[in-house]
Design a protein around this motif. Structure first.
Motif, PDB file in Angstrom:
ATOM      1  N   TRP A  85       0.835  -1.211   0.000  1.00 21.84           N
ATOM      2  CA  TRP A  85       0.000   0.000   0.000  1.00 21.84           C
ATOM      3  C   TRP A  85       0.867   1.258   0.000  1.00 21.84           C
ATOM      4  CZ3 TRP A  85      -1.594   4.323   2.760  1.00 21.84           C
ATOM      5  CH2 TRP A  85      -2.860   4.816   2.444  1.00 21.84           C
ATOM      6  N   VAL A  86       1.994   1.220   0.731  1.00 22.11           N
ATOM      7  CA  VAL A  86       2.891   2.370   0.799  1.00 22.11           C
ATOM      8  C   VAL A  86       3.678   2.526  -0.494  1.00 22.11           C
ATOM      9  CG1 VAL A  86       4.937   3.295   1.963  1.00 22.11           C
ATOM     10  CG2 VAL A  86       3.069   2.302   3.313  1.00 22.11           C
ATOM     11  N   VAL A  87       4.121   1.429  -1.086  1.00 23.53           N
ATOM     12  CA  VAL A  87       4.964   1.486  -2.288  1.00 23.53           C
ATOM     13  C   VAL A  87       4.180   1.973  -3.502  1.00 23.53           C
ATOM     14  CG1 VAL A  87       6.251   0.057  -3.938  1.00 23.53           C
ATOM     15  CG2 VAL A  87       6.584  -0.242  -1.470  1.00 23.53           C
ATOM     16  N   ILE A  88       2.922   1.561  -3.612  1.00 24.18           N
ATOM     17  CA  ILE A  88       2.125   1.926  -4.785  1.00 24.18           C
ATOM     18  C   ILE A  88       1.881   3.435  -4.813  1.00 24.18           C
ATOM     19  CG2 ILE A  88      -0.142   1.674  -5.863  1.00 24.18           C
ATOM     20  CD1 ILE A  88      -0.181  -1.202  -4.825  1.00 24.18           C
ATOM     21  N   GLN A  89       2.162   4.028  -5.934  1.00 24.74           N
ATOM     22  CA  GLN A  89       1.998   5.466  -6.109  1.00 24.74           C
ATOM     23  C   GLN A  89       0.709   5.762  -6.892  1.00 24.74           C
ATOM     24  OE1 GLN A  89       4.043   7.712  -4.681  1.00 24.74           O
ATOM     25  NE2 GLN A  89       5.181   5.952  -3.827  1.00 24.74           N
ATOM     26  N   THR A  90      -0.035   6.766  -6.421  1.00 24.34           N
ATOM     27  CA  THR A  90      -1.292   7.141  -7.075  1.00 24.34           C
ATOM     28  C   THR A  90      -1.331   8.651  -7.310  1.00 24.34           C
ATOM     29  OG1 THR A  90      -2.339   7.263  -4.897  1.00 24.34           O
ATOM     30  CG2 THR A  90      -2.567   5.190  -6.130  1.00 24.34           C
ATOM     31  N   THR A  91      -0.207   9.217  -7.732  1.00 28.14           N
ATOM     32  CA  THR A  91      -0.143  10.670  -7.942  1.00 28.14           C
ATOM     33  C   THR A  91      -0.984  11.134  -9.122  1.00 28.14           C
ATOM     34  OG1 THR A  91       1.863  10.343  -9.269  1.00 28.14           O
ATOM     35  CG2 THR A  91       2.160  10.824  -6.930  1.00 28.14           C
ATOM     36  N   ASP A  92      -1.347  10.222 -10.032  1.00 34.77           N
ATOM     37  CA  ASP A  92      -2.146  10.602 -11.205  1.00 34.77           C
ATOM     38  C   ASP A  92      -3.642  10.614 -10.914  1.00 34.77           C
ATOM     39  OD1 ASP A  92       0.119   8.721 -13.287  1.00 34.77           O
ATOM     40  OD2 ASP A  92       0.134  10.863 -12.799  1.00 34.77           O
ATOM     41  N   PHE A  93      -4.027  10.276  -9.688  1.00 40.62           N
ATOM     42  CA  PHE A  93      -5.452  10.196  -9.363  1.00 40.62           C
ATOM     43  C   PHE A  93      -5.838  11.333  -8.431  1.00 40.62           C
ATOM     44  CE2 PHE A  93      -6.571   6.122 -11.196  1.00 40.62           C
ATOM     45  CZ  PHE A  93      -5.336   5.509 -11.361  1.00 40.62           C
ATOM     46  N   ARG A  94      -7.085  11.616  -8.409  1.00 43.77           N
ATOM     47  CA  ARG A  94      -7.603  12.658  -7.538  1.00 43.77           C
ATOM     48  C   ARG A  94      -7.377  12.280  -6.069  1.00 43.77           C
ATOM     49  NH1 ARG A  94     -13.492  13.626 -10.468  1.00 43.77           N
ATOM     50  NH2 ARG A  94     -12.660  14.366 -12.493  1.00 43.77           N
ATOM     51  N   PRO A  95      -7.039  13.268  -5.227  1.00 42.49           N
ATOM     52  CA  PRO A  95      -6.760  12.965  -3.815  1.00 42.49           C
ATOM     53  C   PRO A  95      -7.901  12.228  -3.118  1.00 42.49           C
ATOM     54  CG  PRO A  95      -6.075  15.190  -4.361  1.00 42.49           C
ATOM     55  CD  PRO A  95      -6.815  14.696  -5.558  1.00 42.49           C
TER      56      PRO A  95
END
Length: 357
Positions: A42-52
């Motif tokens: 959960w920590v490693v996966i990055q979701t910067t392209d998604f809405r907060p």
């Protein structure tokens, strides 16, 4: 009537000397181990392209997706193929799993496009994106495989160590208890009488006693012996007991290819000793009946004997210790492959042992 059923434990708790094997293998911290893996993903996966507002949901879905791939490998592909030495089938299955996951993520991708930041487009159709995805899947599958193999190695190492210790303890126990002065003195006294009364029978007794002691001292130290040797050993033992107890009705029946099956030595003697010892002295109805059978990869041992009338379920301390030792030995030799059932009816005692060889 009381029935007691023993089966091999599905998983045992081991004593770990180092913290790493303990954290990776101990059933006591299994829940925390899985929670840590999920948290790490959960920590490693990055979701910067998604809405907060949707980032946590996307993180959770991606975490469960990758964890599902790893667990499918650990608890399905590895036990079914790799641990059964079907290496090619295992690698082929891993490729199919990776391909199936690639197809599944194409199904999930349209569901997440609504959570992307404005102007952001994610595509997995380019060769670069495909190889990047496959590298991630290979890392997940490889990490799961490494952890599972390490767990199996630690458990096998500990089991081998315990089995060796148990073998040495059993060997010492047999030298101390089975070849005991009382048994030898009784047989020698009987032989002394037979020499004057029936010299031919006395000679036969001496030969069988010699074979009995030779088997215990030399063959008992081996890892495996032919089932035929074990049956012959029991035959010699029962023959000598029959000399001492004329009243005792003894039957030993064996069926199947006993000359082609390998078993640990002295596997049944504890049961037979208890059956002989617990018979009432000079009882004309006393009996010990044994049946050993091997068929379709399954070895079964039946032992039934009469005994002094007592409350159902009553056991002597020595018998309890002996049965506990043999049960422990079976757990080490045949984990999850044996069943031991003991029936105590007060005036009779029955044992049923089944082993998948």
């Amino acid at each position: 009537m009381m029935n007691t059923v023993y089966t091999a434990a599905g998983e045992q708790e081991y004593s770990f000397r180092n913290p790493l094997p303990f954290l990776l293998c101990s059933p006591r911290v299994r829940l925390y181990r899985h929670l840590f893996i999920l948290l790490l993903l959960w920590v490693v996966i990055q979701t910067t392209d998604f809405r907060p507002a949707a980032a946590y949901l996307v993180k959770t879905i991606a975490t469960l997706f990758l964890a599902g791939i790893g667990y499918c490998n650990m608890y399905w592909l590895m036990p079914v193929f790799l641990f059964r030495k079907k290496t090619l089938h295992y690698f082929g299955s891993c490729l199919l799993l990776a391909a199936a996951s690639y197809g599944l993520q194409h199904v999930l991708q349209p569901m997440m496009t609504g959570y992307l930041l404005p102007g952001t487009v994610i595509s997995h159709d380019t060769p670069e994106d495909f190889f990047a995805y496959m590298i991630i899947i290979i890392v997940v599958i490889g990490a799961a495989t490494a952890v599972k193999l390490f767990q199996q190695w630690v458990r096998d190492t500990i089991r081998i160590s315990q089995l060796e210790n148990a073998r040495l303890q059993i060997e010492l126990a047999h030298l101390k208890s089975q070849i005991n002065p009382h048994f030898l003195f009784n047989m020698l006294n009987n032989t002394d009488v037979l020499i004057r009364v029936d010299p031919e029978k006395a000679s036969e007794v001496i030969h069988k006693l010699s074979d009995l002691l030779r088997y215990q001292l030399y063959d008992g130290d081996r890892e495996l012996v032919l089932l035929q040797q074990e049956v012959l050993f029991l035959h010699h033992y029962l023959y000598l007991e029959k000399i001492r107890r004329d009243y005792l009705d003894i039957q030993l029946i064996h069926t199947g290819p006993v000359g082609q099956v390998w078993v640990p030595p002295l596997l049944f003697i504890t049961f037979v000793e208890n059956a002989i010892k617990h018979n009432t002295a000079n009882d004309p109805a006393a009996y010990v009946h044994l049946h050993i059978r091997y068929e379709s990869g399954v070895l079964t041992f039946h032992c039934s004997n009469s005994c002094k009338k007592r409350p159902a379920g009553h056991h002597t301390q020595s018998a309890g210790i002996g049965l506990a030792n043999i049960r422990r030995r079976l757990e080490l030799l045949y984990p999850d492959k044996y069943a031991l059932r003991i029936t105590d009816e007060g005036d009779s005692y029955k044992i049923y042992l089944s082993i998948q060889l």
